[in-house]
Design an enzyme around this catalytic site. Structure first.
Site, PDB file in Angstrom:
ATOM      1  N   ARG A 125       0.824  -1.202   0.000  1.00 51.03           N
ATOM      2  CA  ARG A 125       0.000   0.000   0.000  1.00 51.03           C
ATOM      3  C   ARG A 125       0.864   1.260   0.000  1.00 51.03           C
ATOM      4  O   ARG A 125       1.888   1.321   0.659  1.00 51.03           O
ATOM      5  CB  ARG A 125      -0.909   0.020   1.231  1.00 51.03           C
ATOM      6  CG  ARG A 125      -2.041  -0.988   1.180  1.00 51.03           C
ATOM      7  CD  ARG A 125      -2.944  -0.900   2.405  1.00 51.03           C
ATOM      8  NE  ARG A 125      -2.222  -1.240   3.622  1.00 51.03           N
ATOM      9  CZ  ARG A 125      -1.814  -0.370   4.530  1.00 51.03           C
ATOM     10  NH1 ARG A 125      -2.054   0.930   4.365  1.00 51.03           N
ATOM     11  NH2 ARG A 125      -1.172  -0.761   5.616  1.00 51.03           N
ATOM     12  N   LYS A 164      -8.605  -2.296   0.845  1.00 50.95           N
ATOM     13  CA  LYS A 164      -8.534  -1.428   2.010  1.00 50.95           C
ATOM     14  C   LYS A 164      -9.294  -0.117   1.815  1.00 50.95           C
ATOM     15  O   LYS A 164      -9.680   0.530   2.794  1.00 50.95           O
ATOM     16  CB  LYS A 164      -7.080  -1.145   2.374  1.00 50.95           C
ATOM     17  CG  LYS A 164      -6.359  -2.368   2.951  1.00 50.95           C
ATOM     18  CD  LYS A 164      -7.091  -2.952   4.160  1.00 50.95           C
ATOM     19  CE  LYS A 164      -6.322  -4.096   4.802  1.00 50.95           C
ATOM     20  NZ  LYS A 164      -7.083  -4.741   5.910  1.00 50.95           N
ATOM     21  N   SER A 177       0.210  -7.284  11.942  1.00 49.25           N
ATOM     22  CA  SER A 177       0.927  -8.302  11.173  1.00 49.25           C
ATOM     23  C   SER A 177       2.009  -8.956  12.023  1.00 49.25           C
ATOM     24  O   SER A 177       2.759  -8.282  12.727  1.00 49.25           O
ATOM     25  CB  SER A 177       1.564  -7.660   9.936  1.00 49.25           C
ATOM     26  OG  SER A 177       2.289  -8.605   9.198  1.00 49.25           O
ATOM     27  N   LYS A 233      -2.672 -13.503  14.178  1.00 49.79           N
ATOM     28  CA  LYS A 233      -4.124 -13.335  14.034  1.00 49.79           C
ATOM     29  C   LYS A 233      -4.733 -14.412  13.138  1.00 49.79           C
ATOM     30  O   LYS A 233      -5.728 -15.052  13.506  1.00 49.79           O
ATOM     31  CB  LYS A 233      -4.413 -11.937  13.474  1.00 49.79           C
ATOM     32  CG  LYS A 233      -5.890 -11.611  13.317  1.00 49.79           C
ATOM     33  CD  LYS A 233      -6.077 -10.194  12.828  1.00 49.79           C
ATOM     34  CE  LYS A 233      -5.478  -9.993  11.448  1.00 49.79           C
ATOM     35  NZ  LYS A 233      -5.803  -8.672  10.868  1.00 49.79           N
ATOM     36  N   THR A 234      -4.139 -14.617  11.977  1.00 46.91           N
ATOM     37  CA  THR A 234      -4.671 -15.617  11.044  1.00 46.91           C
ATOM     38  C   THR A 234      -4.450 -17.029  11.567  1.00 46.91           C
ATOM     39  O   THR A 234      -5.348 -17.871  11.541  1.00 46.91           O
ATOM     40  CB  THR A 234      -4.016 -15.449   9.659  1.00 46.91           C
ATOM     41  OG1 THR A 234      -4.309 -14.151   9.148  1.00 46.91           O
ATOM     42  CG2 THR A 234      -4.539 -16.491   8.689  1.00 46.91           C
ATOM     43  N   HIS A 267     -10.789  -4.309  12.621  1.00 48.87           N
ATOM     44  CA  HIS A 267      -9.723  -4.981  11.889  1.00 48.87           C
ATOM     45  C   HIS A 267      -9.325  -6.204  12.708  1.00 48.87           C
ATOM     46  O   HIS A 267      -8.423  -6.157  13.527  1.00 48.87           O
ATOM     47  CB  HIS A 267      -8.537  -4.033  11.712  1.00 48.87           C
ATOM     48  CG  HIS A 267      -7.490  -4.544  10.778  1.00 48.87           C
ATOM     49  ND1 HIS A 267      -6.158  -4.201  10.895  1.00 48.87           N
ATOM     50  CD2 HIS A 267      -7.562  -5.373   9.711  1.00 48.87           C
ATOM     51  CE1 HIS A 267      -5.469  -4.792   9.939  1.00 48.87           C
ATOM     52  NE2 HIS A 267      -6.299  -5.509   9.210  1.00 48.87           N
ATOM     53  N   ASP A 320     -10.124 -11.054   8.554  1.00 49.40           N
ATOM     54  CA  ASP A 320      -9.515  -9.725   8.558  1.00 49.40           C
ATOM     55  C   ASP A 320     -10.430  -8.558   8.948  1.00 49.40           C
ATOM     56  O   ASP A 320      -9.992  -7.671   9.660  1.00 49.40           O
ATOM     57  CB  ASP A 320      -8.925  -9.436   7.180  1.00 49.40           C
ATOM     58  CG  ASP A 320      -7.925  -8.296   7.200  1.00 49.40           C
ATOM     59  OD1 ASP A 320      -7.094  -8.252   8.119  1.00 49.40           O
ATOM     60  OD2 ASP A 320      -7.975  -7.446   6.295  1.00 49.40           O
ATOM     61  N   ARG A 344       1.380 -12.221  -1.818  1.00 44.39           N
ATOM     62  CA  ARG A 344       0.002 -12.394  -1.375  1.00 44.39           C
ATOM     63  C   ARG A 344      -0.765 -13.406  -2.232  1.00 44.39           C
ATOM     64  O   ARG A 344      -0.485 -13.579  -3.423  1.00 44.39           O
ATOM     65  CB  ARG A 344      -0.747 -11.056  -1.450  1.00 44.39           C
ATOM     66  CG  ARG A 344      -0.218  -9.982  -0.514  1.00 44.39           C
ATOM     67  CD  ARG A 344      -0.796 -10.120   0.868  1.00 44.39           C
ATOM     68  NE  ARG A 344      -0.295  -9.129   1.804  1.00 44.39           N
ATOM     69  CZ  ARG A 344      -0.828  -8.920   3.004  1.00 44.39           C
ATOM     70  NH1 ARG A 344      -1.863  -9.628   3.401  1.00 44.39           N
ATOM     71  NH2 ARG A 344      -0.297  -8.005   3.808  1.00 44.39           N
TER      72      ARG A 344
END
Length: 531
Positions: free
Chosen positions: A56, A198, A235, A239-240, A217, A254, A319
């Site tokens: 980004r 996003k 990150s 989390k995932t 988020h 997410d 990704r």
């Protein structure tokens, strides 16, 4: 495929000879390959390279300074103002540029699994693979709902168009501009597809608070007895990984909303980081990334399309984007009940936070506003040997158009109203800081999470640590007691005390940015040095 002008209705774009509207994956594959936009992996995934921009462009994101929204926007480094007249002139040029293309691709999609709180999004882009990305990422309406589709928000996606800083009021040739008044997003000068995802998350963060819905988020999953859990984290905090539990159903990985009725996913797909992804550690993401329909960004492969997920030549931010149904054991429809458990994840590389701590409502708001984790060498370029503290308010500062306190107050209200238990979980280092200690055992973390999720952890005896004021369990089955209290895991207690005081000072400095806008109970719960 259609040349019907209705496919561009509401976008302001006219004049394109051919419009490919709402094509499914096979059709988008065919056009993307015909146009030379990328190639196939050996397993059938579409491989795209985004060129100069592989992440980004945070400094090139602008929010239009509309009079209707001006007073409510959180202006600053995250939301840079763009004059209305600049936006109008720029979008006129982009629309004309899109209209001159021989073919365009459009997708009509939903953001928000709960029909009461969803928005309709129309994407106009020059590339088939970007249309496929959006189709994977958002929620695909039933065919019968497409005929009368009227967009609430439009994305004008012109990755090959270069902005002019001297004329358009931007920083570089890349410009991502969002107008809440015009309900239009313009993305130019970057092919990184994450900007599409996003930008809509930012929109949801704008509109939902006015509806009494907290946008978040976070990832979310559902237990066998119907208990919903949320996982906040930046990150690298897990989390995932931690929300992907074979004994629980995934709601989403997410972005979610928390309403009076419960939790709902904003998206219909996943956007997973796949650098150094292994089949053994993450079999679900691995399988989803190695099949027809997935989009791979900047992933390296040989001449035959065999992937090398360890190769970060193009970027460390490789990704995979795929529909959520590529993951087994998901919640149909992406909607579940009110959360029973809220988990805030941090990877403390200073090695001084406990592996788990129970938070009061005030502490929960404080840590939510803080959004702390620590980065170390190897996770990002340019980092030295010492850990670097990172504070991203609400665990998602780059996507917050409103003041963080808005979301913080809503979280506190939701926790109080729905009675959720809140836990701070450290997946970082123990026994010493990064370079001396070791990474927290994933087995210990999972054991602690299981105890938190089934309610048994809330019933054990706790003690309060003297540095951070956190309630730490004294004993948990399957976890050594010296791990539960981080000071006990350090051989050099004086070194622990010094490191803990240092992190306390960093929390204090960060708290100054929002201390004036929080309640007295949150101020009292703030981490501060002992008098």
């Amino acid at each position: 495929m259609t040349s019907d002008v209705s496919a561009l209705s509401g976008t302001g774009v006219t004049g394109s000879a051919t419009i490919h509207a709402n094509l499914t994956a096979p059709g988008l594959y065919a056009h993307a390959l015909r146009r030379g936009e990328g190639r196939l992996s050996a397993d059938g995934a579409f491989m795209a390279v985004t060129g100069q921009h592989t992440g980004r462009s945070v400094q090139d994101k602008f929010v239009v300074d509309d009079p209707e929204s001006r007073d409510a926007v959180w202006w600053g480094k995250v939301n840079r103002p763009l004059p209305v007249e600049n936006f109008r002139a720029f979008t006129t040029k982009v629309r004309n540029w899109l209209g001159e293309k021989p073919e365009l691709f459009t997708q009509d999609l939903y953001a928000g699994a709960d029909p009461a709180h969803r928005i309709r999004v129309r994407l106009v882009t020059t590339n088939a693979w970007h249309a496929l990305f959006a189709r994977n990422m958002f929620i695909r309406p039933p065919v019968e709902e497409l005929a009368g589709f009227k967009p609430d928000y439009t994305i004008l996606h012109a990755p090959e168009y270069e902005a002019d800083p001297a004329v358009d009021g931007c920083r570089t040739g890349t410009l991502i501009a969002l107008s809440f008044a015009a309900r239009t997003i313009c993305i130019a000068g970057t092919s990184y597809a994450g900007e599409i995802k996003k930008s809509i998350f930012t929109v949801m963060n704008w509109i939902l608070p006015d509806r009494g819905v907290l946008p978040m988020h976070c990832s979310a999953n559902l237990g066998r007895d119907g208990d919903t859990a949320l996982f906040f984290g930046l990150s690298g905090t897990g989390k995932t990984t931690l929300s992907s539990d074979p004994e629980r159903q995934l709601i989403g990985d997410d972005e979610h909303g928390w309403s009076d009725d419960g939790v709902f996913n904003f998206e219909g797909g996943c956007y997973a980081k796949v650098i150094k992804l292994s089949r053994e550690a993450e079999p679900q993401i691995w399988d989803a990334s190695h099949r027809f329909g997935a989009v791979l960004e900047n992933v390296v492969g040989d001449d035959y399309g065999s992937l090398d997920l360890d190769d970060g030549t193009l970027t460390e931010n490789t990704r995979a984007c795929y529909p959520i149904e590529f993951i087994p054991n998901t919640v149909p429809g992406g909607v579940a009940g009110k959360p029973r458990t809220v988990v805030m994840l941090t990877a403390d590389a200073f090695g001084v936070l406990p592996p788990i701590a129970k938070l009061t409502a005030a502490q929960a708001m404080y840590h939510f506003l803080s959004g702390y984790t620590a980065r170390v060498a190897g996770t990002e370029k340019g980092l030295g040997k010492e850990p670097q503290a990172t504070f991203s308010t609400c665990f998602g500062a780059p996507f917050l158009p409103r003041h963080p306190e808005v979301y913080g107050r809503m979280l506190a209200e939701r926790i109080a109203k729905d009675g959720a238990e809140v836990w701070l979980v450290n997946t970082g280092w123990t026994g010493g800081a990064y370079g001396t200690g070791k990474r927290m055992s994933i087995q210990h973390t999972r054991a602690l999470l299981r105890a938190a999720l089934d309610g048994s952890l809330a019933k054990v005896e706790f003690e309060t640590d003297p540095f951070f004021g956190l309630s730490i369990p004294k004993a948990v089955p399957g976890v050594p007691t010296d791990v539960l209290n981080p000071r006990n895991s350090w051989a050099d207690k004086a070194a622990y005390d010094k490191q803990a005081k240092h992190l306390v000072s960093l929390f204090e400095q960060n708290f100054e940015t929002f201390a004036g806008a929080v309640s007295d109970d949150v101020k009292a719960a703030a981490i501060r040095a002992a008098a």
